[in-house]
Design a protein around this motif. Structure first.
Motif, PDB file in Angstrom:
ATOM      1  N   SER A   1      -8.796   0.564 -46.222  1.00 40.38           N
ATOM      2  CA  SER A   1     -10.183   0.102 -46.389  1.00 40.38           C
ATOM      3  C   SER A   1     -10.727  -0.333 -45.029  1.00 40.38           C
ATOM      4  N   PRO A   2     -12.035  -0.236 -44.835  1.00 40.08           N
ATOM      5  CA  PRO A   2     -12.608  -0.696 -43.569  1.00 40.08           C
ATOM      6  C   PRO A   2     -12.269  -2.153 -43.258  1.00 40.08           C
ATOM      7  N   ARG A   3     -12.291  -3.006 -44.276  1.00 38.27           N
ATOM      8  CA  ARG A   3     -11.965  -4.430 -44.065  1.00 38.27           C
ATOM      9  C   ARG A   3     -10.537  -4.588 -43.575  1.00 38.27           C
ATOM     10  N   LEU A   4      -9.606  -3.881 -44.207  1.00 34.33           N
ATOM     11  CA  LEU A   4      -8.206  -3.999 -43.785  1.00 34.33           C
ATOM     12  C   LEU A   4      -7.955  -3.302 -42.451  1.00 34.33           C
ATOM     13  N   ALA A   5      -8.722  -2.275 -42.148  1.00 32.37           N
ATOM     14  CA  ALA A   5      -8.606  -1.640 -40.827  1.00 32.37           C
ATOM     15  C   ALA A   5      -8.935  -2.661 -39.739  1.00 32.37           C
ATOM     16  N   LEU A   6      -9.956  -3.473 -39.981  1.00 29.77           N
ATOM     17  CA  LEU A   6     -10.318  -4.536 -39.021  1.00 29.77           C
ATOM     18  C   LEU A   6      -9.191  -5.559 -38.902  1.00 29.77           C
ATOM     19  N   VAL A   7      -8.643  -5.973 -40.029  1.00 30.55           N
ATOM     20  CA  VAL A   7      -7.562  -6.967 -40.023  1.00 30.55           C
ATOM     21  C   VAL A   7      -6.340  -6.412 -39.290  1.00 30.55           C
ATOM     22  N   ILE A   8      -5.960  -5.190 -39.600  1.00 31.20           N
ATOM     23  CA  ILE A   8      -4.783  -4.574 -38.967  1.00 31.20           C
ATOM     24  C   ILE A   8      -4.986  -4.464 -37.457  1.00 31.20           C
TER      25      ILE A   8
ATOM     26  N   ALA B   1       1.999  -9.278 -45.190  1.00 37.44           N
ATOM     27  CA  ALA B   1       1.158  -9.774 -44.098  1.00 37.44           C
ATOM     28  C   ALA B   1      -0.325  -9.590 -44.407  1.00 37.44           C
ATOM     29  N   LEU B   2      -0.640  -8.570 -45.193  1.00 39.67           N
ATOM     30  CA  LEU B   2      -2.035  -8.270 -45.526  1.00 39.67           C
ATOM     31  C   LEU B   2      -2.439  -8.793 -46.901  1.00 39.67           C
ATOM     32  N   ASN B   3      -1.466  -9.406 -47.602  1.00 42.37           N
ATOM     33  CA  ASN B   3      -1.704  -9.937 -48.949  1.00 42.37           C
ATOM     34  C   ASN B   3      -2.152  -8.843 -49.921  1.00 42.37           C
ATOM     35  N   ILE B   4      -1.449  -7.692 -49.837  1.00 43.31           N
ATOM     36  CA  ILE B   4      -1.696  -6.581 -50.751  1.00 43.31           C
ATOM     37  C   ILE B   4      -0.358  -6.146 -51.339  1.00 43.31           C
ATOM     38  N   LYS B   5      -0.387  -5.192 -52.247  1.00 44.64           N
ATOM     39  CA  LYS B   5       0.843  -4.724 -52.887  1.00 44.64           C
ATOM     40  C   LYS B   5       1.442  -3.550 -52.118  1.00 44.64           C
ATOM     41  N   PRO B   6       2.779  -3.479 -52.051  1.00 45.63           N
ATOM     42  CA  PRO B   6       3.440  -2.402 -51.317  1.00 45.63           C
ATOM     43  C   PRO B   6       3.010  -0.980 -51.712  1.00 45.63           C
TER      44      PRO B   6
ATOM     45  N   GLN C   1       3.322   3.583 -37.399  1.00 44.77           N
ATOM     46  CA  GLN C   1       3.650   2.687 -36.285  1.00 44.77           C
ATOM     47  C   GLN C   1       3.426   1.235 -36.685  1.00 44.77           C
ATOM     48  N   VAL C   2       2.342   0.977 -37.404  1.00 43.10           N
ATOM     49  CA  VAL C   2       2.056  -0.386 -37.857  1.00 43.10           C
ATOM     50  C   VAL C   2       3.122  -0.838 -38.849  1.00 43.10           C
ATOM     51  N   ILE C   3       3.495   0.045 -39.765  1.00 42.50           N
ATOM     52  CA  ILE C   3       4.531  -0.280 -40.745  1.00 42.50           C
ATOM     53  C   ILE C   3       5.827  -0.649 -40.033  1.00 42.50           C
ATOM     54  N   LYS C   4       6.187   0.152 -39.050  1.00 40.54           N
ATOM     55  CA  LYS C   4       7.419  -0.110 -38.295  1.00 40.54           C
ATOM     56  C   LYS C   4       7.327  -1.445 -37.557  1.00 40.54           C
ATOM     57  N   GLU C   5       6.213  -1.685 -36.888  1.00 44.44           N
ATOM     58  CA  GLU C   5       6.021  -2.928 -36.126  1.00 44.44           C
ATOM     59  C   GLU C   5       6.027  -4.155 -37.039  1.00 44.44           C
TER      60      GLU C   5
ATOM     61  N   TRP D   1      -2.475  -6.383 -34.849  1.00 40.59           N
ATOM     62  CA  TRP D   1      -1.642  -5.554 -33.976  1.00 40.59           C
ATOM     63  C   TRP D   1      -2.498  -4.925 -32.887  1.00 40.59           C
ATOM     64  N   PRO D   2      -3.089  -5.764 -32.023  1.00 39.70           N
ATOM     65  CA  PRO D   2      -3.948  -5.224 -30.955  1.00 39.70           C
ATOM     66  C   PRO D   2      -3.127  -4.389 -29.975  1.00 39.70           C
ATOM     67  N   GLY D   3      -3.722  -3.334 -29.515  1.00 41.20           N
ATOM     68  CA  GLY D   3      -3.033  -2.455 -28.580  1.00 41.20           C
ATOM     69  C   GLY D   3      -2.191  -1.394 -29.264  1.00 41.20           C
ATOM     70  N   LEU D   4      -1.825  -1.631 -30.498  1.00 43.01           N
ATOM     71  CA  LEU D   4      -1.027  -0.656 -31.245  1.00 43.01           C
ATOM     72  C   LEU D   4      -1.922   0.306 -32.004  1.00 43.01           C
ATOM     73  N   VAL D   5      -2.966  -0.238 -32.603  1.00 45.10           N
ATOM     74  CA  VAL D   5      -3.856   0.574 -33.429  1.00 45.10           C
ATOM     75  C   VAL D   5      -5.256  -0.018 -33.382  1.00 45.10           C
ATOM     76  N   THR D   6      -6.255   0.852 -33.492  1.00 41.52           N
ATOM     77  CA  THR D   6      -7.649   0.395 -33.514  1.00 41.52           C
ATOM     78  C   THR D   6      -8.298   0.827 -34.828  1.00 41.52           C
ATOM     79  N   VAL D   7      -9.458   0.267 -35.099  1.00 42.87           N
ATOM     80  CA  VAL D   7     -10.201   0.700 -36.289  1.00 42.87           C
ATOM     81  C   VAL D   7     -10.563   2.174 -36.192  1.00 42.87           C
ATOM     82  N   HIS D   8     -10.740   2.645 -34.956  1.00 43.32           N
ATOM     83  CA  HIS D   8     -11.068   4.061 -34.742  1.00 43.32           C
ATOM     84  C   HIS D   8      -9.903   4.954 -35.143  1.00 43.32           C
ATOM     85  N   ASP D   9      -8.677   4.478 -34.900  1.00 45.65           N
ATOM     86  CA  ASP D   9      -7.483   5.236 -35.293  1.00 45.65           C
ATOM     87  C   ASP D   9      -7.359   5.310 -36.809  1.00 45.65           C
ATOM     88  N   LEU D  10      -7.613   4.178 -37.459  1.00 46.87           N
ATOM     89  CA  LEU D  10      -7.389   4.080 -38.899  1.00 46.87           C
ATOM     90  C   LEU D  10      -8.524   4.666 -39.724  1.00 46.87           C
ATOM     91  N   ARG D  11      -9.758   4.510 -39.282  1.00 44.03           N
ATOM     92  CA  ARG D  11     -10.907   4.991 -40.051  1.00 44.03           C
ATOM     93  C   ARG D  11     -11.984   5.589 -39.140  1.00 44.03           C
TER      94      ARG D  11
END
Length: 76
Positions: free
Chosen positions: A39-46, A20-25, A6-10, A50-60
């Motif tokens: 990563s936990p750090r990127l889970a926080l950034v994501i 957007a995250l300054n990482i490699k595809p 969902q995040v990729i699509k958005e 994208w608030p409301g779409l995904v939370t850190v709990h969803d990702l990790r």
């Protein structure tokens, strides 16, 4: 659809999310395929980008625990 998908699509696709995250595809592809966890750090950034779409709990949930049952809201 998986939350990271969902995040990729958005974001506009794998390359756009990576930029957007300054990482490699390939890293984003690994998240999508399940070969690597966000990563936990990127889970926080994501979750902040994208608030409301995904939370850190969803990702990790292994790091941040399951999502609160009430979404963090207390009943009146």
């Amino acid at each position: 659809m998986d939350k990271i998908e969902q995040v990729i699509k958005e974001a506009g696709g794998v390359s756009a999310l990576a930029a957007a995250l300054n990482i490699k595809p390939p890293t984003v592809h690994q998240w999508k395929s399940g070969d690597r966890k966000v990563s936990p750090r990127l889970a926080l950034v994501i979750s902040q980008k994208w608030p409301g779409l995904v939370t850190v709990h969803d990702l990790r949930p292994d790091i941040f625990g399951p999502a609160p049952a009430d979404g963090g809201q207390e009943a009146a």
